[in-house]
Scaffold this active site. Sequence first.
Site, short mmCIF file in Angstrom:
data_model
loop_
_atom_site.label_atom_id
_atom_site.label_comp_id
_atom_site.label_asym_id
_atom_site.label_seq_id
_atom_site.Cartn_x
_atom_site.Cartn_y
_atom_site.Cartn_z
N GLU A 118 0.84 -1.22 0.00
CA GLU A 118 0.00 0.00 0.00
C GLU A 118 0.87 1.27 0.00
O GLU A 118 0.53 2.27 0.63
CB GLU A 118 -1.03 -0.04 1.12
CG GLU A 118 -1.97 -1.22 0.91
CD GLU A 118 -3.25 -1.18 1.70
OE1 GLU A 118 -3.70 -0.09 2.07
OE2 GLU A 118 -3.82 -2.29 1.92
N1 COS Z 1 -6.19 11.81 -3.70
C1 COS Z 1 -6.74 12.24 -4.85
N2 COS Z 1 -6.07 12.42 -5.99
C2 COS Z 1 -4.75 12.17 -5.96
C3 COS Z 1 -4.08 11.74 -4.80
C4 COS Z 1 -4.87 11.57 -3.64
N3 COS Z 1 -4.33 11.14 -2.50
N4 COS Z 1 -2.78 11.59 -5.09
C5 COS Z 1 -2.62 11.91 -6.40
N5 COS Z 1 -3.82 12.26 -6.92
C6 COS Z 1 -4.10 12.71 -8.27
C7 COS Z 1 -3.40 14.02 -8.60
O1 COS Z 1 -4.17 15.12 -8.20
C8 COS Z 1 -3.27 13.93 -10.10
O2 COS Z 1 -4.49 14.25 -10.73
P1 COS Z 1 -4.70 15.61 -11.61
O3 COS Z 1 -3.54 15.68 -12.55
O4 COS Z 1 -6.01 15.40 -12.25
O5 COS Z 1 -4.70 16.70 -10.59
C9 COS Z 1 -3.06 12.46 -10.35
O6 COS Z 1 -3.58 11.77 -9.21
C10 COS Z 1 -1.62 12.08 -10.58
O7 COS Z 1 -0.90 12.51 -9.45
P2 COS Z 1 0.68 12.66 -9.48
O8 COS Z 1 1.07 13.54 -10.63
O9 COS Z 1 1.10 13.08 -8.12
O10 COS Z 1 1.14 11.18 -9.83
P3 COS Z 1 2.54 10.50 -9.76
O11 COS Z 1 2.69 9.63 -10.94
O12 COS Z 1 3.61 11.51 -9.47
O13 COS Z 1 2.39 9.49 -8.52
C11 COS Z 1 2.36 8.73 -6.29
C12 COS Z 1 2.05 9.87 -7.25
C13 COS Z 1 3.81 8.32 -6.31
C14 COS Z 1 2.02 9.25 -4.90
C15 COS Z 1 1.45 7.51 -6.64
O14 COS Z 1 1.81 6.95 -7.86
C16 COS Z 1 1.45 6.43 -5.59
O15 COS Z 1 0.80 6.55 -4.55
N6 COS Z 1 2.17 5.34 -5.86
C17 COS Z 1 2.19 4.19 -4.98
C18 COS Z 1 1.08 3.28 -5.31
C19 COS Z 1 0.96 2.19 -4.32
O16 COS Z 1 0.62 2.41 -3.17
N7 COS Z 1 1.26 0.97 -4.76
C20 COS Z 1 1.10 -0.17 -3.95
C21 COS Z 1 0.03 -0.98 -4.58
S1 COS Z 1 -1.29 -1.37 -3.57
S2 COS Z 1 -0.59 -2.82 -2.45
#
Ligand code: COS
Length: 380
Positions: free
Chosen positions: A363
């Site tokens: 996660e």
């Molecule tokens: N709530 C709502 N929207 C969100 C958000 C949140 N917590 N985090 C990101 N977003 C949205 C952003 O607002 C953006 O949308 P808009 O361009 O429409 O505004 C979009 O998602 C992309 O966000 P961002 O540009 O920050 O994406 P990145 O590719 O830089 O990735 C991270 C952000 C690294 C935080 C994300 O990819 C992530 O959480 N990765 C880990 C995933 C994970 O937990 N994997 C484990 C699998 S489950 S066991």
Amino acid sequence: MDFKLTEEHEMIRQAARDFAINELKPGVIERDEKQEFPKEQVKKMGELGFMGMMASPEYGGGGMDTVSYVLAMEELSKIDASASVVVSVNNSLVCWGLDTYGTEEQKKKYLSKLTTGEKIGAFCLSEPEAGSDATSQKTTAIDKGDHYILNGTKNWITNGNSAEIYLVIAHTDKEKKHRGINAFIVEKGMEGFEVGPKEQKMGIRGSDTHSLTFNDVKVPKENRIGEDGFGFKFAMKTLAGGRIGIAAQALGIAAGAYEMAKEYSKIRKAFGTEIKNHQAIAFKLADMHTSIEAARHMVMKAAWDKDNGHNYDLSGAMAKLYASQVAMDVTVEAVQVHGGNGYVKEYHVERMMRDAKITQIYEGTSEIQKIVISRSILAD
Ligand code: COS
């Protein structure tokens, strides 16, 4: 400010504690050894309302707050982190996601079976080449009018085989990057959907983790969650809450190992006295207790943020980052306090040390939590 739990919270905590001691503890070592899913125990947790704690009562949920949920997660995780991850995924990723963003029909058809434990859910985002980099989804869902055709592979899926309802994230339009991602409800038994072999894991060995493959799976359009293109936000929002659940799991693993180390220090003698009387051990216990208490406050703050309509991306990420580190540190020290016995299965703490590691990975790894935290604190 009030640090006191309500009577209802105390009752929920006690119920989870009793269940963990009476139903999860017997057989926990054997299930770990045999990689055996706690099927009967999960069924009972469904009957007791642990599988859909926060979901709306009209769909069989408990209608409880997040504080109640993390209290239960901590108690279950003190004894059996394999069972508690089943609870965590079902509650905060699958039930919460459907309850918050699903249609009335989706809730009636799927959520009401997940909240009662009649069916188990799984959340399918990770892929062989898209774990942390979640926008790089290779799984595709092609719009065919009244249905989508789903193709791809998902990896490390918790409840991979025991689940019957899967929330699957896929690209519907790669050109649109993260805005071209959708989430779908996929049922076990749909043609072309196959569960791959079980992963042989270091920890949480009682939970079943599998890869999944989708070969031209026909998914009805009404199984898409939210508006077209909502899938990535759905995943991010769902995971933000999921991280509070995993932080509570990490807290529970740490607290369980600490309690065992403390009890052991009262009975084990060395140099003519119980080892608790040696400062080397007493100071370890002091450090463990302090870091656990700090982690507990962070987990509670994140849960409170969610319950009070505040943004919980930051507090949830900090709670997970910190509590998972505490889980690692405390379980390693708990093994050390137990000495040679700590290395032996019957004393539980070696399993807890192995179980703790995953809380820094799933996660969102600790490194991902630092991305979320740093972006949040540097945003203004
Ligand atoms: N709530 C709502 N929207 C969100 C958000 C949140 N917590 N985090 C990101 N977003 C949205 C952003 O607002 C953006 O949308 P808009 O361009 O429409 O505004 C979009 O998602 C992309 O966000 P961002 O540009 O920050 O994406 P990145 O590719 O830089 O990735 C991270 C952000 C690294 C935080 C994300 O990819 C992530 O959480 N990765 C880990 C995933 C994970 O937990 N994997 C484990 C699998 S489950 S066991």
